[in-house]
Write an enzyme that holds these catalytic residues in place. Structure first.
Site, PDB file in Angstrom:
ATOM      1  CB  CYS A  85      -0.808  -0.089   1.530  1.00  0.00           C
ATOM      2  SG  CYS A  85      -1.647   1.465   1.751  1.00  0.00           S
ATOM      3  CB  CYS A 127       0.555   2.524   3.803  1.00  0.00           C
ATOM      4  SG  CYS A 127      -0.975   1.697   4.064  1.00  0.00           S
TER       5      CYS A 127
END
Ligand code: ZN
Length: 158
Positions: free
Chosen positions: A78, A81
């Protein structure tokens, strides 16, 4: 990253910077000043995000923690993230002793993601007094995350 800390079912394990002894900061006294059990060096509060490795440890932490717990639900693939990670690092350093920042890899612990209904990542949640107080989704700067924590857990000092 300075995180030599780990979680177990009773507390945060921190390696003493002086003698290498592992010390356990028990969850229900996380904000307390402690000294190394072996050499008496002052052990600072956790100042970096700590990776959660089991849902059982997570449950014990949430149930017993004397500090608000900031949970970062993330996964290695991700991109956003990775953008929020340094911001969380800042929060963990600045709020050391006042809040605990932990990371839950939703690929490794899918049962937690499912149980808490995490639909997109990064999701940041604040747990206080044994339950989730609030959550936000997406990338935020450290200042916004800190404001969010204060709002979710008003006891957090400025
Ligand atoms: Zn020591």
């Amino acid at each position: 990253m300075s995180s030599a800390a780990e979680l177990d079912d009773r507390g945060v394990l921190i390696v003493c910077p002086t003698c290498g002894q592992r010390n356990r900061l028990v969850y229900d006294r996380l904000g307390d000043a402690v000294r190394c059990g072996k050499c008496k060096t002052a052990i600072g509060a956790p100042n970096a995000p700590i990776e959660v490795h089991s849902s059982a440890d997570f449950d014990r932490l949430i149930a017993a923690s004397s500090l608000p717990v900031v949970v970062d639900y993330w996964a290695p693939w991700c991109g956003p993230c990775r953008m929020v990670a340094p911001e969380l690092q800042k929060v963990a350093t600045r709020q050391a002793g006042r809040a605990l920042v932990v990371k839950v890899n939703t690929d490794q612990l899918p049962d937690l993601g499912e149980r808490f209904g995490i639909r997109s990542i990064p999701t940041l949640a604040v747990f206080a007094g044994g339950r989730e107080a609030s959550r936000i989704v997406g990338v935020r700067p450290a200042e916004e995350i800190e404001a969010f924590i204060r709002q979710a857990a008003p006891a957090l000092p400025r």
